[in-house]
Design an enzyme around this catalytic site. Sequence first.
Site, mmCIF file in Angstrom:
data_model
loop_
_atom_site.group_PDB
_atom_site.id
_atom_site.type_symbol
_atom_site.label_atom_id
_atom_site.label_comp_id
_atom_site.label_asym_id
_atom_site.label_seq_id
_atom_site.Cartn_x
_atom_site.Cartn_y
_atom_site.Cartn_z
ATOM 1 N N HIS A 1 -8.138 2.400 6.054
ATOM 2 C CA HIS A 1 -7.434 3.622 5.632
ATOM 3 C C HIS A 1 -7.852 4.747 6.567
ATOM 4 O O HIS A 1 -8.975 4.769 7.076
ATOM 5 C CB HIS A 1 -7.740 3.964 4.163
ATOM 6 C CG HIS A 1 -6.899 3.178 3.214
ATOM 7 N ND1 HIS A 1 -5.645 3.585 2.808
ATOM 8 C CD2 HIS A 1 -7.105 1.972 2.643
ATOM 9 C CE1 HIS A 1 -5.124 2.665 2.003
ATOM 10 N NE2 HIS A 1 -5.994 1.679 1.878
ATOM 11 N N TYR B 1 -11.778 5.863 -3.666
ATOM 12 C CA TYR B 1 -10.630 4.951 -3.555
ATOM 13 C C TYR B 1 -9.358 5.727 -3.193
ATOM 14 O O TYR B 1 -8.995 6.692 -3.879
ATOM 15 C CB TYR B 1 -10.459 4.282 -4.916
ATOM 16 C CG TYR B 1 -9.681 2.994 -4.946
ATOM 17 C CD1 TYR B 1 -10.136 1.860 -4.284
ATOM 18 C CD2 TYR B 1 -8.505 2.898 -5.686
ATOM 19 C CE1 TYR B 1 -9.438 0.668 -4.359
ATOM 20 C CE2 TYR B 1 -7.795 1.698 -5.768
ATOM 21 C CZ TYR B 1 -8.276 0.594 -5.099
ATOM 22 O OH TYR B 1 -7.580 -0.589 -5.179
ATOM 23 N N HIS C 1 -8.925 -4.348 6.639
ATOM 24 C CA HIS C 1 -7.882 -3.472 6.101
ATOM 25 C C HIS C 1 -8.448 -2.059 6.115
ATOM 26 O O HIS C 1 -9.486 -1.802 5.496
ATOM 27 C CB HIS C 1 -7.543 -3.914 4.673
ATOM 28 C CG HIS C 1 -6.606 -3.005 3.921
ATOM 29 N ND1 HIS C 1 -5.255 -3.277 3.782
ATOM 30 C CD2 HIS C 1 -6.814 -1.845 3.253
ATOM 31 C CE1 HIS C 1 -4.680 -2.313 3.056
ATOM 32 N NE2 HIS C 1 -5.610 -1.425 2.730
ATOM 33 N N HIS D 1 1.856 3.263 -3.221
ATOM 34 C CA HIS D 1 1.089 4.406 -3.744
ATOM 35 C C HIS D 1 1.743 5.719 -3.315
ATOM 36 O O HIS D 1 1.966 6.616 -4.126
ATOM 37 C CB HIS D 1 -0.354 4.379 -3.230
ATOM 38 C CG HIS D 1 -1.167 3.260 -3.771
ATOM 39 N ND1 HIS D 1 -1.486 3.141 -5.104
ATOM 40 C CD2 HIS D 1 -1.753 2.192 -3.160
ATOM 41 C CE1 HIS D 1 -2.228 2.049 -5.281
ATOM 42 N NE2 HIS D 1 -2.398 1.455 -4.114
ATOM 43 N N ASP E 1 0.851 -1.199 0.000
ATOM 44 C CA ASP E 1 0.000 0.000 0.000
ATOM 45 C C ASP E 1 0.889 1.252 0.000
ATOM 46 O O ASP E 1 0.577 2.271 -0.616
ATOM 47 C CB ASP E 1 -0.937 -0.004 1.214
ATOM 48 C CG ASP E 1 -2.301 0.584 0.905
ATOM 49 O OD1 ASP E 1 -2.337 1.647 0.262
ATOM 50 O OD2 ASP E 1 -3.327 0.004 1.302
#
Lengths: 334, 296
Positions: free
Chosen positions: A197, A286, A195, A18, A15
């Site tokens: 964010h 996203y 998971h 990114h 991740d």
Amino acid sequence: MTNHNFEIVDVTLRDGSHSMRHAFTKEQVRKTARGLDQAGVNYFEVSHGDGLGGSSMQYGKSKVNELELIETAAAECSQAKISVLLIPGIGTKKDLTEAVKVGANMVRVATHVTEADVAKQHIELGRELGLKTVGFLMMAHMAPIEKLVEQAKLFESYGAEVVYVTDSAGALLPHEVTERITALKNELSCEIGFHGHNNLSMAMANTVAAVQAGATYIDGSLRALGAGSGNTQTEVMVAIFEKMGYQTGIDLYKILDVANDVVAKFMPRPQEVTGSSLMMGYSGVYSSFLLHTEKAAKQFKIDERDVLVELGKMQAVGGQEDLIYEVAANIANK
Amino acid sequence: MSKCKVAILGSGNIGTDLMYKIERSDALELTMVAGVDPDSKGLRLAKERGYLTTIKSVDGLLEYSDNFEMVFDATSAKMHQFHSDKLTSIGKQVLDLTPAAIGPFVVPPVNLNQLQTEPNVNLVTCGGQATIPIIHAINRVCPVSYAEIVATISSSSAGPGTRANIDEFTETTANAIEKVGGAKKGKAIIILNPAEPPVLMRDTIHATVEEEGKEVEILHSIKDMVKEVQAYVPGYRMNTEPQISGKEISVFIEVEGAGDFFPTYSGNLDIMTAAATRVANQLALQRTDSAKEGVK
């Protein structure tokens, strides 16, 4: 699981790709992998941010081929196992087979929350190859719970040993995580993962809620390095779960050292909740769209937040980075 | 002028949509539709419209082999080889809409003229039909060292075959980007979007060319090509002007279907049947031309 209550899967090297604009070097991967292994992390993920085969003009080309990075990481592991992400439609079964040759032991096959059936062949291949095989339902905030359960059951029927609720947009709130994990625990017999964010500053709270509801696989990244505002911070998770009386199997000092002495040194910027990443969580966009949106907004001299709100309205899904330029161009031409 | 007689093998969605498109063709005459399921909507519609139908699939067609010269195979990759062998052995030309790809790829505005005598041609994929013309349009001005396409289709227009074999889409499309589009290296990505109401098919082409400085010619060539595709897919259009930065070019396409049997958002399915009909139509015209030359 003898000495710990759940697995913490570190995704810094996937991740985090990114945030690094897919420019991880072998040296960065080597040191991070070594630190994770020595701290006692059992699984960590290495791939392009968009999974195997993600190196592209659409998402950003990898500076170093991900297979070389996987191989480099594998060479540092005395006990840890390496996971790879595979998004069907981007990566293929062939990519997975190649990754296994260079040291991958776990595959996480990811689809949009409503599209699990495209992953059947890839999950079956994971099992055939003897990998720890995980199904990853992305953008979990976009589907009602009944749909999530239905899709998770598909993954389980294909052979997934773990099914994840993946909050790709950082849009879920703790009570919503509890509802989702609880529903999956009740309806499935495989293990459940989460998971998160941090776009709404909820990643840690959501992860705690997931564990309390029965999740046994949880993701984090060092210094939160990941898309959008980043992920749940691995080293903070270790500290918090210890305080809560859980066994993590990870050494707090050692995980702090790799976070601060290795990862912090190469991070291009701190993982903060900025206006734009906040809007991603708020509009359900996203997380990896962040840097692409920043670039397009700058080019067209428009407000990033307008682009993100529009993308949310259009119900864009993971991988549609090409839509960003178009939306920005259309806003600019209005 | 007598029309070229054709048959459709497969009475599912693709086969049924083909029926409507063939009816509008000036060079083709549909005579027969073959399926396996007597209750299929496609066979019922075909019967209602006066076509001969059979539920014996390829064998049913063979019983009436004087009725057609070309066959559209809209069944499955698994069955295609078997069908093709039977049909080509008696001299019928086969247009393959399955991912089997045993014959050469055909993308109408790019390489149709080279395939006149091929016994079997393959229509690549929906993403290939939507993007390869653009890659070719760039490549004919300036060599393309790398081309990548991203096809986004609505979840409801992705059938079980596509879903079960999604790697087939990416691998076949990437292969055709190189072989037909002319890019030295090709890559394809497919994304399914479940939004309601369903989204139109979108295709983005990212290409890297070998030299800078030909932007004007490239843009011109792309626009010409869009018009060429519009001749058989009227809903094919650019949403935004192409983005050119140095050697990198991105082109953004939207495909709205004609709404024959499929809803208009299924541009992905529509472009396959439209391209197949275009191919058959042009092959039929070429046949007539060569027949004329023959009697001179």
